[in-house]
Enzyme design. Structure first.
Site, PDB file in Angstrom:
ATOM      1  N   MET A   1      18.431  25.519  34.563  1.00 40.76           N
ATOM      2  CA  MET A   1      18.213  24.347  35.438  1.00 40.76           C
ATOM      3  C   MET A   1      17.444  24.775  36.682  1.00 40.76           C
ATOM      4  O   MET A   1      16.417  25.393  36.546  1.00 40.76           O
ATOM      5  CB  MET A   1      19.550  23.735  35.812  1.00 40.76           C
ATOM      6  CG  MET A   1      20.087  22.928  34.663  1.00 40.76           C
ATOM      7  SD  MET A   1      20.280  21.199  35.011  1.00 40.76           S
ATOM      8  CE  MET A   1      21.998  21.115  35.373  1.00 40.76           C
ATOM      9  N   CYS A   2      17.938  24.530  37.833  1.00 38.22           N
ATOM     10  CA  CYS A   2      17.323  24.690  39.154  1.00 38.22           C
ATOM     11  C   CYS A   2      16.891  23.310  39.638  1.00 38.22           C
ATOM     12  O   CYS A   2      16.554  22.439  38.848  1.00 38.22           O
ATOM     13  CB  CYS A   2      16.089  25.579  39.210  1.00 38.22           C
ATOM     14  SG  CYS A   2      16.429  27.318  38.906  1.00 38.22           S
ATOM     15  N   GLY A   3      16.946  23.136  40.942  1.00 37.83           N
ATOM     16  CA  GLY A   3      16.489  21.890  41.552  1.00 37.83           C
ATOM     17  C   GLY A   3      15.377  22.191  42.527  1.00 37.83           C
ATOM     18  O   GLY A   3      15.380  23.243  43.175  1.00 37.83           O
TER      19      GLY A   3
END
Lengths: 228, 301
Positions: B1-3
């Site tokens: 993921m990661c934002g």
């Protein structure tokens, strides 16, 4: 009519109320305000109720829907109406990736555009997009109909099984084993019904082209049948 | 993921609120990346002044007396401590001298970024904690980018957090994973680039820096990245005056953008954008795959 304000009420309260509906309930209309991009809004409904969502939603809105009518007055994030069984989902704005993925039935209407992988692995759902769709749409589509009033992106219908694809505008490229097929009267009739159900006006079925599987890939060859 | 989040302000009256707006956006992306977080803020440059953001694992010892020792070594400086980081301001024409001097005076200090306007703060921990440690809410600026990390390719460390800065006023945040980063890193090392980590995203940042050093603008460098980088990526890139976005052709990693007369905003999800002013009236869209988007304060003006 129950109203859920998701800026004040937890999402779980909305979904629990929708899942707890008894047969014959008088609560048949729900309203959701301030969805603020929440994930999993109105998922897993199995009653013939209607849900009006005022605003944009995040991932998986109306997923697994079985019989409800869910309308999003805004745009939807990835996976709207994923694995729908029956019912209707309407997105007034745009939809992100894999709208209607793996859907087994029901009708998904997107009034704006849909991004990539629209209808990926569709298994009986009907999807009508008023605008255009992105790349790899209907990948491995098994059955159902994908109707696109605008254009389609790259690799439409790659590795298709029996899903039927109708595109009114241009197709950037067809995926492996997807070909254009003749539009027969039965297809025009089906398309006319789908356009009417999806509220598409001013567009004639004759303006579309039909695409489907050439059935030439490995899995269609009789000599390979015992590999499955 | 990661934002990922990014905000480019067109309306100057919003500049005092940049840190506050970006903080809300970043914290909303906590569940996409709870390992570590970072933010790059582009403030208004002061003529003749260069800024260097540094980090230390033992800030108490490293930052004490640093101003005096730099001055004694012939480099007058102002050191502003911010938790584990400090911003050192020096005369712009002395920027070439500071790296060697810091290596001598404070070998455990790491340089996070340098330039005329950028300040970079990143740490391990929840985004909300990282934002409050550095007082990001009080920071003003013209544009900024932020990242919440869920590590896949390398260790959860301060240096492995984003943004990565590999050139003056340049920085990059990345959601995805690159598959040809080792090969590309070897090529870039041969051409003179240096690396702080084994991280794939640092290679992407260094690639863009090298391309821009050869005379390309940000848009041209991003176009080149489509051919030269293999893997999954959504990048948001900051330069002194600009802000760019690029997604790989497959575009698995999510991205939403919003534009009004007052700002351009980027979020991994729409949720990150809901607190922005007049978001209901913004044009909201999903950036197209393999398409370069960039905005520039100087070109717009």
């Amino acid at each position: 009519m129950p109203v859920f304000d998701l800026s004040a009420t937890p999402l779980r309260a909305l979904n629990s109320a929708l899942h707890g509906l008894e047969q014959g309930t008088n609560d048949t209309r729900f309203e959701v305000v301030n969805p603020r991009g929440h994930h999993a809004v109105a998922v897993g409904i199995d009653s013939p109720v209607s849900v009006e969502v005022h605003g944009s939603v995040g991932y998986y809105c109306a997923g697994m829907n079985d019989g409800a009518t869910v309308t999003v007055h805004g745009s939807a994030g990835p996976g709207v109406a994923e694995n729908m069984m029956s019912g209707t989902v309407i997105v007034e704005g745009d939809a992100s990736q894999y709208a209607g993925a793996t859907g087994r039935g029901g009708l998904l209407v997107i009034k704006g555009n849909a991004a990539s992988r629209c209808g990926i692995s569709m298994k009986g759902i009907d999807i009508v997009v008023h605008g255009s769709i992105g790349h790899m749409s209907a990948f491995m589509g098994q059955s159902g109909h994908l109707v696109v009033c605008g254009d389609a992106g790259e690799a439409l219908g790659d590795s298709l099984y029996e899903a039927k694809l109708f595109v009114r505008g241009s197709v950037k490229s067809l995926g492996a084993d997807c070909i254009e097929k003749p539009m027969k009267p039965k297809h025009l009739e089906k398309l006319a019904r789908l356009l009417e159900k999806a509220g598409v006006t001013g567009v004639q079925p004759e303006e579309f082209r039909r695409y489907g599987s050439a059935r030439k890939l490995y899995n269609f060859h009789i000599d390979n049948a015992d590999a499955y | 993921m990661c934002g990922i989040v990014g905000l480019f302000l067109k309306d100057k009256s919003l500049t005092p609120q940049l840190g506050d707006l970006l903080s809300d956006m970043l914290i909303t992306m906590t569940d996409r990346g709870p390992d570590s977080a970072g933010i790059a803020i582009y403030g208004t440059p002061r003529p003749g002044i260069a800024k260097i953001t540094v980090q230390s694992a033992r800030p108490g010892a490293d930052f004490a007396n640093l101003t005096a020792e730099l001055s004694a070594a012939g480099l007058p400086a102002t050191v502003t401590e911010k938790n584990t980081h400090a911003v050192i301001e020096i005369a712009a024409d002395r920027r070439g001298d500071i790296r060697a001097l810091l290596e001598k005076l404070r070998p455990s200090i790491r340089i996070m970024g340098a330039g005329e306007s950028v300040e970079i703060f990143k740490e391990v921990g929840l985004p909300g904690d990282v934002v409050s440690r550095f007082g990001v809410r009080a920071m003003g600026g013209t544009h900024g980018i932020g990242h919440t990390r869920m590590a896949t390719e390398s260790a959860v460390t301060t240096l492995g957090a984003h943004p990565f800065s590999t050139g003056p006023d340049q920085c990059l945040v990345h959601n995805g994973s690159l598959s040809n980063h080792n090969n590309l890193r070897r090529k870039l090392v041969r051409s003179g680039m240096t690396f702080e980590t084994d991280n794939d995203s640092e290679v992407a940042a260094a690639y863009l820096t090298a391309e821009m050093a050869s005379g390309k603008d940000l848009g041209e460098a991003l176009t080149g990245a489509l051919d030269d980088l293999d893997g999954f990526f959504t990048f948001v890139v900051g330069t002194r005056t600009g802000f760019g976005v690029l997604r790989d052709p497959i575009a698995c990693k999510p991205a939403v953008m919003a534009e009004t007369d007052r700002y351009v905003a980027f979020g991994s999800e729409y949720r990150a954008l809901v607190n922005l002013p007049d978001i209901e009236a913004a044009r909201v869209w999903e950036p197209e795959p393999a398409t370069v988007y960039f905005w520039d304060h100087e070109k717009a003006a």
